[in-house]
Design an enzyme around this catalytic site. Structure first.
Site, PDB file in Angstrom:
ATOM      1  N   ASP A  99       0.775  -1.244   0.038  1.00  0.00           N
ATOM      2  CA  ASP A  99       0.063  -0.002   0.100  1.00  0.00           C
ATOM      3  C   ASP A  99       0.979   1.247   0.026  1.00  0.00           C
ATOM      4  O   ASP A  99       1.577   1.360   1.117  1.00  0.00           O
ATOM      5  CB  ASP A  99      -0.946   0.022   1.090  1.00  0.00           C
ATOM      6  CG  ASP A  99      -1.825   1.055   1.187  1.00  0.00           C
ATOM      7  OD1 ASP A  99      -1.923   1.995   0.538  1.00  0.00           O
ATOM      8  OD2 ASP A  99      -3.006   0.879   1.932  1.00  0.00           O
ATOM      9  N   ASP A 124      -1.139   5.895 -12.103  1.00  0.00           N
ATOM     10  CA  ASP A 124      -2.297   5.620 -12.664  1.00  0.00           C
ATOM     11  C   ASP A 124      -3.191   5.117 -11.403  1.00  0.00           C
ATOM     12  O   ASP A 124      -4.287   4.278 -11.544  1.00  0.00           O
ATOM     13  CB  ASP A 124      -2.323   4.418 -13.801  1.00  0.00           C
ATOM     14  CG  ASP A 124      -3.623   4.455 -14.531  1.00  0.00           C
ATOM     15  OD1 ASP A 124      -4.406   5.449 -14.646  1.00  0.00           O
ATOM     16  OD2 ASP A 124      -3.999   3.272 -15.129  1.00  0.00           O
ATOM     17  N   LYS A 164      -2.787  10.347 -13.460  1.00  0.00           N
ATOM     18  CA  LYS A 164      -4.389  10.241 -13.375  1.00  0.00           C
ATOM     19  C   LYS A 164      -4.915  10.962 -12.409  1.00  0.00           C
ATOM     20  O   LYS A 164      -4.668  11.000 -11.204  1.00  0.00           O
ATOM     21  CB  LYS A 164      -5.018   8.897 -13.580  1.00  0.00           C
ATOM     22  CG  LYS A 164      -6.339   8.818 -13.524  1.00  0.00           C
ATOM     23  CD  LYS A 164      -6.737   7.671 -13.852  1.00  0.00           C
ATOM     24  CE  LYS A 164      -6.792   6.446 -12.992  1.00  0.00           C
ATOM     25  NZ  LYS A 164      -7.231   4.874 -13.394  1.00  0.00           N
TER      26      LYS A 164
END
Length: 209
Positions: A99, A124, A164
């Site tokens: 993570d 992304d 993104k």
């Protein structure tokens, strides 16, 4: 009642997904995801990747972007990738599962980068979407802020950042922050990005010293 609605909605999503021309092309080409085409469009317009580069790929799984970049940077290039989800190996990609929000994972990622001069950081990443913008947008903004922090830590002067971002609260402020760090910043909406999606890609080049 709710279950029926969710089922109908899931059916529509599946129908749209499998009729999507980029999904079909990805399957024909043996690509890991349709995201490959988004990065290809960005590369055609912005020429981010060159042979021998070192690239950091955040939110890498299932590997569409890493798969694309390998073809651009060649055997002497290097990709350091990270995702919470597992990813099948790709030759030339050093993958860390964990993570990215976890400090220990961030530390491990920085250790893998080491003294390498990173020319591109790409992200992304996206949170698990609830369908409620008031919840989803702040979660997404937190991830892109972390990606920008990674740029500050590892990106070489003159390097590039592609990320993104979901348009909504905090987007304009984030864009201003990126403009302060890079000499050229563009907002791209690739043709292969679904029209109804809030996602856009910020492409920033020329990191200021």
């Amino acid at each position: 009642m709710t279950g029926k609605k969710r089922s109908a909605s899931s059916s529509r999503w599946l129908q749209e997904h499998f009729s999507d021309k980029y999904v079909q092309q990805a399957q024909k080409k043996g690509l890991r995801s349709r995201a490959w085409f988004k990065l290809d469009e960005i590369q055609q317009s912005d020429k981010l990747f060159k042979p021998g580069m070192t690239v950091v790929d955040l939110g890498a799984a299932p590997g569409g972007w890493s798969q694309y970049v390998v073809t651009q940077i060649g055997g002497k290039g290097r990709i350091i990738a990270c995702d919470l989800l597992p990813m099948d190996p790709i030759v030339g990609v050093d993958f860390l599962q964990g993570d990215f929000r976890d400090e220990l994972v961030m530390k491990a990622l920085l250790e893998r980068v080491g003294d390498s001069k990173v020319q591109v950081v790409m992200s992304d990443m996206a949170p698990n979407m609830s369908g409620t913008p008031a919840v989803d947008i702040p979660r997404a903004m937190y991830l892109v802020e972390l990606a920008l922090e990674m740029c500050r830590d590892v990106l070489a002067p003159g390097g590039s950042f592609v990320v993104k971002v979901f348009q909504g609260e905090g987007f304009d402020e984030y864009l201003r922050e990126i403009r302060s760090l890079f000499t050229k910043v563009k907002v791209r909406k690739p043709d292969s990005s679904r029209a109804r999606s809030r996602e856009v890609y910020i492409v920033a080049t020329g990191r200021k010293p």
